[in-house]
Write a protein that holds these residues in place. Structure first.
Motif, PDB file in Angstrom:
ATOM      1  N   THR A   1       0.855  -1.186   0.000  1.00 21.46           N
ATOM      2  CA  THR A   1       0.000   0.000   0.000  1.00 21.46           C
ATOM      3  C   THR A   1       0.895   1.242   0.000  1.00 21.46           C
ATOM      4  O   THR A   1       2.106   1.154   0.252  1.00 21.46           O
ATOM      5  N   HIS A   2       0.285   2.384  -0.273  1.00 16.82           N
ATOM      6  CA  HIS A   2       1.061   3.631  -0.288  1.00 16.82           C
ATOM      7  C   HIS A   2       1.722   3.878   1.078  1.00 16.82           C
ATOM      8  O   HIS A   2       2.894   4.278   1.158  1.00 16.82           O
ATOM      9  N   ARG A   3       0.979   3.592   2.148  1.00 17.63           N
ATOM     10  CA  ARG A   3       1.513   3.796   3.500  1.00 17.63           C
ATOM     11  C   ARG A   3       2.631   2.797   3.792  1.00 17.63           C
ATOM     12  O   ARG A   3       3.670   3.163   4.363  1.00 17.63           O
ATOM     13  N   GLU A   4       2.427   1.526   3.438  1.00 19.79           N
ATOM     14  CA  GLU A   4       3.456   0.510   3.664  1.00 19.79           C
ATOM     15  C   GLU A   4       4.736   0.841   2.905  1.00 19.79           C
ATOM     16  O   GLU A   4       5.844   0.685   3.426  1.00 19.79           O
ATOM     17  N   PHE A   5       4.554   1.325   1.677  1.00 20.56           N
ATOM     18  CA  PHE A   5       5.708   1.680   0.852  1.00 20.56           C
ATOM     19  C   PHE A   5       6.505   2.810   1.518  1.00 20.56           C
ATOM     20  O   PHE A   5       7.737   2.759   1.603  1.00 20.56           O
ATOM     21  N   GLY A   6       5.799   3.811   2.011  1.00 18.73           N
ATOM     22  CA  GLY A   6       6.466   4.949   2.647  1.00 18.73           C
ATOM     23  C   GLY A   6       7.198   4.555   3.917  1.00 18.73           C
ATOM     24  O   GLY A   6       8.355   4.931   4.142  1.00 18.73           O
ATOM     25  N   LEU A   7       6.519   3.790   4.782  1.00 19.66           N
ATOM     26  CA  LEU A   7       7.154   3.335   6.015  1.00 19.66           C
ATOM     27  C   LEU A   7       8.349   2.422   5.712  1.00 19.66           C
ATOM     28  O   LEU A   7       9.392   2.499   6.368  1.00 19.66           O
ATOM     29  N   GLY A   8       8.161   1.580   4.709  1.00 21.58           N
ATOM     30  CA  GLY A   8       9.198   0.615   4.355  1.00 21.58           C
ATOM     31  C   GLY A   8      10.482   1.264   3.865  1.00 21.58           C
ATOM     32  O   GLY A   8      11.578   0.922   4.309  1.00 21.58           O
ATOM     33  N   TRP A   9      10.346   2.252   2.947  1.00 17.90           N
ATOM     34  CA  TRP A   9      11.581   2.812   2.404  1.00 17.90           C
ATOM     35  C   TRP A   9      12.305   3.710   3.408  1.00 17.90           C
ATOM     36  O   TRP A   9      13.544   3.784   3.399  1.00 17.90           O
ATOM     37  N   HIS A  10      11.562   4.359   4.307  1.00 17.37           N
ATOM     38  CA  HIS A  10      12.225   5.159   5.336  1.00 17.37           C
ATOM     39  C   HIS A  10      13.044   4.268   6.283  1.00 17.37           C
ATOM     40  O   HIS A  10      14.182   4.602   6.638  1.00 17.37           O
ATOM     41  N   ARG A  11      12.464   3.137   6.691  1.00 13.28           N
ATOM     42  CA  ARG A  11      13.206   2.223   7.579  1.00 13.28           C
ATOM     43  C   ARG A  11      14.360   1.566   6.817  1.00 13.28           C
ATOM     44  O   ARG A  11      15.446   1.330   7.377  1.00 13.28           O
ATOM     45  N   TYR A  12      14.145   1.283   5.547  1.00 10.24           N
ATOM     46  CA  TYR A  12      15.189   0.675   4.714  1.00 10.24           C
ATOM     47  C   TYR A  12      16.417   1.583   4.648  1.00 10.24           C
ATOM     48  O   TYR A  12      17.556   1.126   4.811  1.00 10.24           O
ATOM     49  N   ILE A  13      16.222   2.868   4.429  1.00  8.85           N
ATOM     50  CA  ILE A  13      17.332   3.826   4.361  1.00  8.85           C
ATOM     51  C   ILE A  13      18.081   3.862   5.688  1.00  8.85           C
ATOM     52  O   ILE A  13      19.319   3.883   5.731  1.00  8.85           O
ATOM     53  N   LYS A  14      17.333   3.843   6.793  1.00  5.01           N
ATOM     54  CA  LYS A  14      17.960   3.874   8.113  1.00  5.01           C
ATOM     55  C   LYS A  14      18.844   2.629   8.321  1.00  5.01           C
ATOM     56  O   LYS A  14      19.960   2.725   8.868  1.00  5.01           O
ATOM     57  N   GLU A  15      18.350   1.479   7.876  1.00  3.77           N
ATOM     58  CA  GLU A  15      19.082   0.234   8.095  1.00  3.77           C
ATOM     59  C   GLU A  15      20.318   0.097   7.202  1.00  3.77           C
ATOM     60  O   GLU A  15      21.325  -0.456   7.629  1.00  3.77           O
ATOM     61  N   ILE A  16      20.264   0.598   5.968  1.00  2.00           N
ATOM     62  CA  ILE A  16      21.465   0.484   5.132  1.00  2.00           C
ATOM     63  C   ILE A  16      22.555   1.425   5.648  1.00  2.00           C
ATOM     64  O   ILE A  16      23.761   1.146   5.486  1.00  2.00           O
ATOM     65  N   GLU A  17      22.152   2.539   6.264  1.00  2.00           N
ATOM     66  CA  GLU A  17      23.149   3.418   6.893  1.00  2.00           C
ATOM     67  C   GLU A  17      23.794   2.709   8.078  1.00  2.00           C
ATOM     68  O   GLU A  17      25.008   2.760   8.267  1.00  2.00           O
ATOM     69  N   ARG A  18      22.973   2.019   8.881  1.00  2.00           N
ATOM     70  CA  ARG A  18      23.503   1.260  10.022  1.00  2.00           C
ATOM     71  C   ARG A  18      24.429   0.143   9.560  1.00  2.00           C
ATOM     72  O   ARG A  18      25.395  -0.197  10.248  1.00  2.00           O
ATOM     73  N   ALA A  19      24.108  -0.434   8.424  1.00  2.00           N
ATOM     74  CA  ALA A  19      24.910  -1.535   7.895  1.00  2.00           C
ATOM     75  C   ALA A  19      26.217  -1.059   7.256  1.00  2.00           C
ATOM     76  O   ALA A  19      27.023  -1.880   6.824  1.00  2.00           O
ATOM     77  N   GLY A  20      26.413   0.259   7.217  1.00  2.00           N
ATOM     78  CA  GLY A  20      27.681   0.793   6.719  1.00  2.00           C
ATOM     79  C   GLY A  20      27.789   0.902   5.216  1.00  2.00           C
ATOM     80  O   GLY A  20      28.904   0.863   4.666  1.00  2.00           O
ATOM     81  N   TRP A  21      26.657   1.035   4.535  1.00  2.00           N
ATOM     82  CA  TRP A  21      26.715   1.217   3.084  1.00  2.00           C
ATOM     83  C   TRP A  21      27.386   2.559   2.772  1.00  2.00           C
ATOM     84  O   TRP A  21      27.330   3.501   3.566  1.00  2.00           O
ATOM     85  N   SER A  22      28.009   2.629   1.604  1.00  2.00           N
ATOM     86  CA  SER A  22      28.719   3.852   1.221  1.00  2.00           C
ATOM     87  C   SER A  22      27.739   5.018   1.069  1.00  2.00           C
ATOM     88  O   SER A  22      26.558   4.836   0.742  1.00  2.00           O
ATOM     89  N   LYS A  23      28.240   6.221   1.309  1.00  2.00           N
ATOM     90  CA  LYS A  23      27.406   7.421   1.197  1.00  2.00           C
ATOM     91  C   LYS A  23      26.866   7.578  -0.226  1.00  2.00           C
ATOM     92  O   LYS A  23      25.724   8.018  -0.427  1.00  2.00           O
TER      93      LYS A  23
END
Length: 302
Positions: free
Chosen positions: A203-225
């Motif tokens: 859903t539109h809401r699931e997509f929004g919540l999902g990508w925001h958390r996804y960005i937070k987690e790839i930063e935690r995982a040490g992905w390149s800037k």
């Protein structure tokens, strides 16, 4: 009776004495056993006996002197041998202790250890839900991962799987590695998300919540800037796109996001790689046309 060594060349080692010459008894040279010997020495029986006795005494005195040297040499050799054996025993004990210490240290390394904690820090006011082992592994390996594990439903499934594994951490199962090879796995199942769906079906809401958390987690995982920024701009650009204002626009946006994020990962490091942050309006229009054609076909069919 002591063993009397035969005469040896000057400088040679005399034969080893087998008994203490101090306990040797002089033979009775006056007995008839020595008649022949005495007759060869002197016609005077008393003189012959005296010479034989003197000769034996001289030989016995030499043996006594040799015995003293032999006993001292044996004592010194025994001390040397005992010292060598002690050194060997001590060396073996030291080596055994070294091996035992190495084994202890290795076993210590394998023991589960509790992490440190800040003794001055109070518990957080909010505990963020953990992502699944499946999603964590994808991020650690820098692989594509759908957004579903980062939605509320996906996080709920991850929490349930974590509780299940905590209750039975000894479970072993057969699974597949990223190379599609069969492996034995323990702990939380990598197949946590039984209700996994594609990004375009969120859903539109699931997509929004999902990508925001996804960005937070790839930063935690040490992905390149570079990669984090590209993905952030990609999602933000789609989230604020004017197409959302049109009928079915959000669905078309999710189809584009689903299709081209996966394609971006598949082409990374190749000649076909591209900047995901750049929204291709031509492709977006093409997807929109495809979507409405399918929608129109379904309407006619129904």
């Amino acid at each position: 009776m002591s063993t009397t060594p035969s005469s040896t060349p000057s400088g040679s080692v005399p034969a080893r004495l087998l008994s203490d010459p101090n306990f040797a008894i002089c033979p009775d040279f006056a007995s008839e056993d020595y008649d022949a010997v005495r007759s060869k020495i002197d016609n005077d029986n008393a003189v012959a006996i005296a010479e034989l006795t003197a000769s034996w005494t001289r030989s016995n005195d030499k043996n006594k002197a040799q015995w003293i040297i032999q006993v001292e040499a044996d004592r010194a050799q025994k001390e040397t041998d005992d010292a060598r054996r002690r050194q060997e025993v001590e060396k073996e004990a030291a080596e055994a202790a070294k091996v035992a210490e190495a084994e202890r240290l290795e076993a210590e390394k394998k023991k589960p250890k509790l992490g440190d904690f800040d003794v001055n820090s109070a518990p957080a006011s909010f505990i963020e839900a953990r992502i699944s082992a499946f999603a964590q592994k994808k991020l650690e390996k820098r692989k594509y991962c759908p957004l579903y594990p980062f939605t509320t439903a996906g996080l709920t499934e991850a929490a349930a799987a974590l509780m299940s594994s905590a209750e039975d951490g000894s479970s072993v199962r057969l699974g597949r590695s990223d190379d599609n090879e069969l492996t034995f796995q323990t702990g939380p199942s990598s197949n946590t998300h039984k209700n996994m769906i594609r990004d375009e079906n969120l859903t539109h809401r699931e997509f929004g919540l999902g990508w925001h958390r996804y960005i937070k987690e790839i930063e935690r995982a040490g992905w390149s800037k570079l990669h984090v920024d590209a993905l952030t701009q990609f999602f933000y650009g789609l989230d604020t796109h004017s197409l959302h204002e049109q009928d079915h626009g959000s669905q078309i946006i999710r189809i584009y996001a689903d299709r081209y994020r996966l394609e971006w990962f598949n082409t990374l490091g190749t000649a076909n790689s591209f900047n995901l942050a750049i929204i291709n309006e031509v492709l977006l229009t093409k997807i929109s046309n495809e979507y409405f054609m399918k929608l129109h076909s379904k309407t006619i069919a129904s």
